[in-house]
Design an enzyme around this catalytic site. Structure first.
Site: not given
Ligand code: ADP
Ligand code: MG
Length: 411
Positions: A58, A190, A254, A147, A202, A151-153
Site C-alpha cells: 500500500h 486495469e 481499497y 484472484g 503489479d 497478480s494474474s491480472s
C-alpha cells in the site's frame, strides 16, 4: 507437477507444494489451445509473470517504495496478427474456455467487462496511447492462480501487451522506456476498462524485473533498481501461502484506504505521503486517530523497504525477518487490511520457525509469504496447514518461489 509430503503423521496433515509450468510446457499449452479453438499456428508465444511483493505494501499509490519479484508462475499467450480489425480471444480458465470476438474499434471502457477488460482492454489502451493496433487472435493459458493476490491480472495484461507490441512492431519490448509504456497501457486497461484502481506495482513487476532479482521500485518516478535476491545461496526459501480467502480490489476498502491517504496528504500539505519526513509531527497534526494510523503505516513501511534492501545489499539477507514481521503487524493494526486467514498463516509460520512472515498484495485475503530456512520449510508448511484446519479454514495452497524473469517472448 507437485510434490506431496506426508507432513505430520500425528495430525495426518498433508500438503503439496505447487510448482509452475516450464516455459516449454506453457508455450505448448498455449499453442494447443490456439490450434484447437482458433486454428493454425500463432506468430509467436509470449509469457508474463505474476508477482509477489516481498515488502512495501500500500505504498505504490502513495508514491513510495516497494520490492516485488516476478514469480515463476506465468500467463502464456499464443497470438497471430490479422489483416483486418477483428479480434478473437480465447482463454483457458480452469476447466472452462472463455472466448470473445469483436472489432478492435469497439473495445472501450464500458463496452467490454469481466476477463475481456484485462485482455482486450490492453489493445484499447495502446490505441489510446497512439499506437496502431489492428486485428489479432490470441489464446491464453495460465498457471498463475486467479484472484489470489499473485497478480494474474497483471500477468494477463502484460502478456497480451508484449504480444501486441511485437505483432504490430511498436518497438516497446526491448527498452526500459518502451516497457514503461507497456506498464502504463496494462495499468490503464486495469484502471479504466476493468475499473480496478490499482497502482502500477503489479505491471511494473511483470514487465521490468530481472531473473534472480527483486525490484526496488520508486513509485514517485517509476525508477527501478535490480536487487540481487539469492535466497538459495543463503539456504533460504520463500514460501507463498495462498489462504484462498476471497479478496477483491474492486470493492470499497481499497478505495477507502487510498482516499484516507489523499485526505491526509491534503491536511499535511504534501503532494503524497512519500514526502512526510517527520512522522511525529505529521501524527500530531492529524486529529483523526484512524487517519493517523493509516499515515503511520505508509511512512514506516517506506522505511522498512529501504532497510530491507540495505540488509540484502550488505549480504545480511538472513536478518530481514523482523522487517517482514513489522510490515505485517502494521498492515494488521494500523492499515487494517489483513483478515483472520492471513493473520493465522503469519502467526503459524512464525511460531514454526519462519525468519519472518507477512501478508502480501492488497490484503483482505489472498496470500502471505514466509521466509524460511530450507530445512524448516516442511515444518512451517505443516503448522500452517494444521492451524488452518484447526480454525476451520479452507485448505491453503502452498508454493515455493524464487525470482523469475520479466515478461518475454518464449517462442
Ligand atoms: P489477481 O490479480 O490477484 O489474480 P484480480 O482480481 O486483480 O486478482 O484479477 C483477476 C482477474 O483477472 C480474473 O478474474 C480475470 O478477469 C482476469 N484474468 C486473470 N488471468 C486471466 C487469464 N489468463 N485469462 C483471462 N482473464 C484473466
Ligand atoms: Mg490483480
Amino acid at each position: 507437477m507437485s510434490q506431496t509430503t506426508d507432513a505430520s503423521a500425528a495430525h495426518h496433515e498433508t500438503f503439496t507444494i505447487g510448482t509452475a509450468w516450464s516455459a516449454e510446457d506453457g508455450a505448448a499449452r498455449a499453442r494447443d489451445l490456439f490450434a484447437e479453438r482458433i486454428g493454425g499456428t500463432p506468430d509467436g508465444v509470449w509469457a508474463a509473470p505474476g508477482r509477489v511483493n516481498v515488502i512495501g505494501e500500500h505504498t505504490d499509490y502513495n508514491n513510495g517504495f516497494c520490492l516485488p519479484m516476478a514469480l515463476p508462475h506465468r500467463t502464456y499467450v499464443a497470438a497471430r496478427r490479422r489483416d483486418d480489425n477483428q479480434v478473437v480471444l480465447v482463454s483457458q480458465l480452469g476447466e472452462s474456455v472463455v472466448s470473445w470476438e469483436g472489432s478492435v474499434d469497439q473495445i472501450a471502457p464500458g463496452s467490454v467487462d469481466g476477463w475481456q477488460a484485462y485482455t482486450a482492454g490492453v489493445a484499447w489502451a495502446l490505441r489510446e496511447a497512439g499506437h496502431q493496433i489492428g486485428g489479432f487472435e490470441a489464446a491464453l493459458v495460465t498457471c498463475v492462480p486467479l484472484g489470489a493476490g499473485l497478480s494474474s491480472s497483471a500477468a494477463v495484461e502484460c502478456s497480451v501487451g508484449l504480444a501486441l507490441a511485437d505483432l504490430f512492431d511498436l518497438g516497446l519490448s526491448d527498452s526500459e522506456a518502451g516497457r514503461t509504456d507497456l506498464v502504463n497501457a496494462a495499468r490503464a486497461a486495469e484502471n479504466d476498462v476493468a475499473g480496478a484502481p490499482t497502482g502500477g506495482l503489479d505491471q511494473t513487476a511483470s514487465l521490468r524485473t530481472t531473473e534472480g532479482h527483486a525490484l526496488l521500485l520508486d513509485c514517485e518516478d517509476w525508477s527501478v533498481r535490480q536487487v540481487p535476491f539469492d535466497l538459495d545461496a543463503a539456504g533460504l526459501e520463500l514460501l507463498v501461502i495462498d489462504t484462498r480467502a476471497s479478496h477483491s480490489l474492486v470493492d470499497g476498502q481499497y478505495e477507502a484506504r487510498r482516499r484516507a491517504c489523499e485526505d491526509a496528504s491534503r491536511i499535511l500539505g504534501v503532494a503524497s505521503l512519500r514526502e512526510v519526513s517527520d512522522l511525529g509531527a505529521a501524527l500530531a497534526a492529524l486529529d483523526d486517530e484512524e487517519m493517523a494510523r493509516r499515515v503511520r503505516h505508509v511512512v514506516t513501511e517506506n522505511d522498512r523497504v529501504i532497510q530491507f534492501v540495505e540488509l540484502v545489499d550488505a549480504g545480511r539477507i538472513r536478518e530481514v525477518g523482523p522487517l517482514m514481521d513489522a510490515s505485517h503487524d502494521s498492515l494488521r493494526d494500523d492499515y487494517e487490511v489483513t483478515c483472520p486467514e492471513l493473520d493465522t498463516a503469519v502467526d503459524a509460520a512464525r511460531a514454526a520457525g519462519a525468519l519472518g512472515a507477512r501478508m502480501t498484495g492488497g490484503g483482505f485475503g489472498g496470500c502471505a509469504i514466509a521466509l524460511v530456512d530450507r530445512d524448516v520449510r516442511n515444518e512451517v508448511a505443516t503448522q500452517v496447514v494444521k492451524a488452518f484446519h484447526d480454525a476451520g479454514f479452507t485448505h491453503p495452497d502452498l508454493y515455493v518461489v524464487s525470482p523469475g524473469p520479466a515478461a518475454l517472448r518464449v517462442q
